[in-house]
Design an enzyme around this catalytic site. Sequence first.
Site, PDB file in Angstrom:
ATOM      1  N   ASP A  31      28.421  49.787 -29.331  1.00 14.38           N
ATOM      2  CA  ASP A  31      28.358  49.377 -27.931  1.00 14.38           C
ATOM      3  C   ASP A  31      27.528  48.094 -27.844  1.00 14.38           C
ATOM      4  O   ASP A  31      26.493  47.964 -28.497  1.00 14.38           O
ATOM      5  CB  ASP A  31      27.717  50.475 -27.071  1.00 14.38           C
ATOM      6  N   ILE A  32      28.002  47.146 -27.025  1.00 17.44           N
ATOM      7  CA  ILE A  32      27.349  45.839 -26.910  1.00 17.44           C
ATOM      8  C   ILE A  32      25.993  45.957 -26.201  1.00 17.44           C
ATOM      9  O   ILE A  32      25.134  45.085 -26.346  1.00 17.44           O
ATOM     10  CB  ILE A  32      28.302  44.858 -26.172  1.00 17.44           C
ATOM     11  N   ASN A  88      32.733  59.105 -19.716  1.00 13.78           N
ATOM     12  CA  ASN A  88      32.514  58.832 -18.295  1.00 13.78           C
ATOM     13  C   ASN A  88      33.885  58.666 -17.654  1.00 13.78           C
ATOM     14  O   ASN A  88      34.649  57.791 -18.064  1.00 13.78           O
ATOM     15  CB  ASN A  88      31.686  57.554 -18.117  1.00 13.78           C
ATOM     16  N   HIS A 101      37.379  56.056 -23.619  1.00 15.19           N
ATOM     17  CA  HIS A 101      36.421  55.892 -24.717  1.00 15.19           C
ATOM     18  C   HIS A 101      35.392  57.008 -24.663  1.00 15.19           C
ATOM     19  O   HIS A 101      35.081  57.532 -23.596  1.00 15.19           O
ATOM     20  CB  HIS A 101      35.733  54.517 -24.661  1.00 15.19           C
ATOM     21  N   HIS A 103      31.451  57.892 -25.863  1.00 18.76           N
ATOM     22  CA  HIS A 103      30.176  57.347 -26.328  1.00 18.76           C
ATOM     23  C   HIS A 103      29.563  58.344 -27.311  1.00 18.76           C
ATOM     24  O   HIS A 103      29.347  59.509 -26.952  1.00 18.76           O
ATOM     25  CB  HIS A 103      29.194  57.183 -25.159  1.00 18.76           C
TER      26      HIS A 103
HETATM   27  P1  AMP Z   1      31.720  53.177 -19.465  1.00 23.59           P
HETATM   28  O1  AMP Z   1      30.617  52.922 -18.484  1.00 23.59           O
HETATM   29  O2  AMP Z   1      31.787  54.608 -19.914  1.00 23.59           O
HETATM   30  O3  AMP Z   1      33.070  52.654 -19.005  1.00 23.59           O
HETATM   31  O4  AMP Z   1      31.311  52.403 -20.782  1.00 23.59           O
HETATM   32  C1  AMP Z   1      31.720  51.117 -21.090  1.00 23.59           C
HETATM   33  C2  AMP Z   1      30.863  50.679 -22.244  1.00 23.59           C
HETATM   34  O5  AMP Z   1      31.454  49.557 -22.860  1.00 23.59           O
HETATM   35  C3  AMP Z   1      29.442  50.255 -21.829  1.00 23.59           C
HETATM   36  O6  AMP Z   1      28.485  51.070 -22.509  1.00 23.59           O
HETATM   37  C4  AMP Z   1      29.367  48.794 -22.272  1.00 23.59           C
HETATM   38  O7  AMP Z   1      28.104  48.429 -22.756  1.00 23.59           O
HETATM   39  C5  AMP Z   1      30.441  48.739 -23.344  1.00 23.59           C
HETATM   40  N1  AMP Z   1      31.029  47.428 -23.586  1.00 23.59           N
HETATM   41  C6  AMP Z   1      31.491  46.552 -22.657  1.00 23.59           C
HETATM   42  N2  AMP Z   1      31.991  45.463 -23.245  1.00 23.59           N
HETATM   43  C7  AMP Z   1      31.861  45.661 -24.595  1.00 23.59           C
HETATM   44  C8  AMP Z   1      32.203  44.883 -25.750  1.00 23.59           C
HETATM   45  N3  AMP Z   1      32.800  43.678 -25.662  1.00 23.59           N
HETATM   46  N4  AMP Z   1      31.905  45.401 -26.964  1.00 23.59           N
HETATM   47  C9  AMP Z   1      31.302  46.597 -27.075  1.00 23.59           C
HETATM   48  N5  AMP Z   1      30.984  47.385 -26.031  1.00 23.59           N
HETATM   49  C10 AMP Z   1      31.241  46.913 -24.806  1.00 23.59           C
END
Ligand code: AMP
Length: 115
Positions: A31-32, A88, A101, A103
Site C-alpha cells: 500500500d502506498i 472496505n 481489494h 488489506h
Molecule cells: P480502500 O480505502 O479500501 O479503497 O483502500 C484503497 C487503498 O489503496 C488505500 O489504502 C490507499 O493507500 C491505496 N492506494 C491508493 N493508490 C495506490 C497506489 N498507486 N499504490 C498502492 N496503493 C495505493
Amino acid sequence: MSADCLFCKIAVGDIPANIVYQDDLVVAFHDIEPQAPQHVLIIPRRHIATLLDLTRDEQLLIGHIHLVAAQIARQRGIADEGFRLVNNCNRAGGQVVWHLHFHLLGGRRMNWPPG
Ligand code: AMP
Ligand code: ZN
C-alpha cells in the site's frame, strides 16, 4: 480491464507498484500509504468493483485470495503474531478505490473495534 481503474492499471503493469506476489489470478503489492508496518493489498486481476459485485463464478478466486494472504503473512513474518485481512466495502465501509481489494495488515497490535 476497466479503462480508468487504478488497480487494473497496476495489475497490467501500466502503473508501477511494489509487487510482493503475483500469479494468473491475483496481484499483491505494498500500500502506498501504509497503516501498519506491514500493509499489502491483494487484488484480483479481473476488474470487480466491490465485494457486492461478486458472483458464484468468483468463489474459487476469493478462496485463493485468502490462501495467498496466509502465504504472504507467513513470508513477511507476521503470521505467528497475527494480522488482519480487511475489505472496505462501499463508502461507509471506507472504500475509495473501486476495484476489489483486501488489506493485509500486520506488524503491530490491531485495535478492536476498528475505527
Ligand atoms: P480502500 O480505502 O479500501 O479503497 O483502500 C484503497 C487503498 O489503496 C488505500 O489504502 C490507499 O493507500 C491505496 N492506494 C491508493 N493508490 C495506490 C497506489 N498507486 N499504490 C498502492 N496503493 C495505493
Ligand atoms: Zn479495476
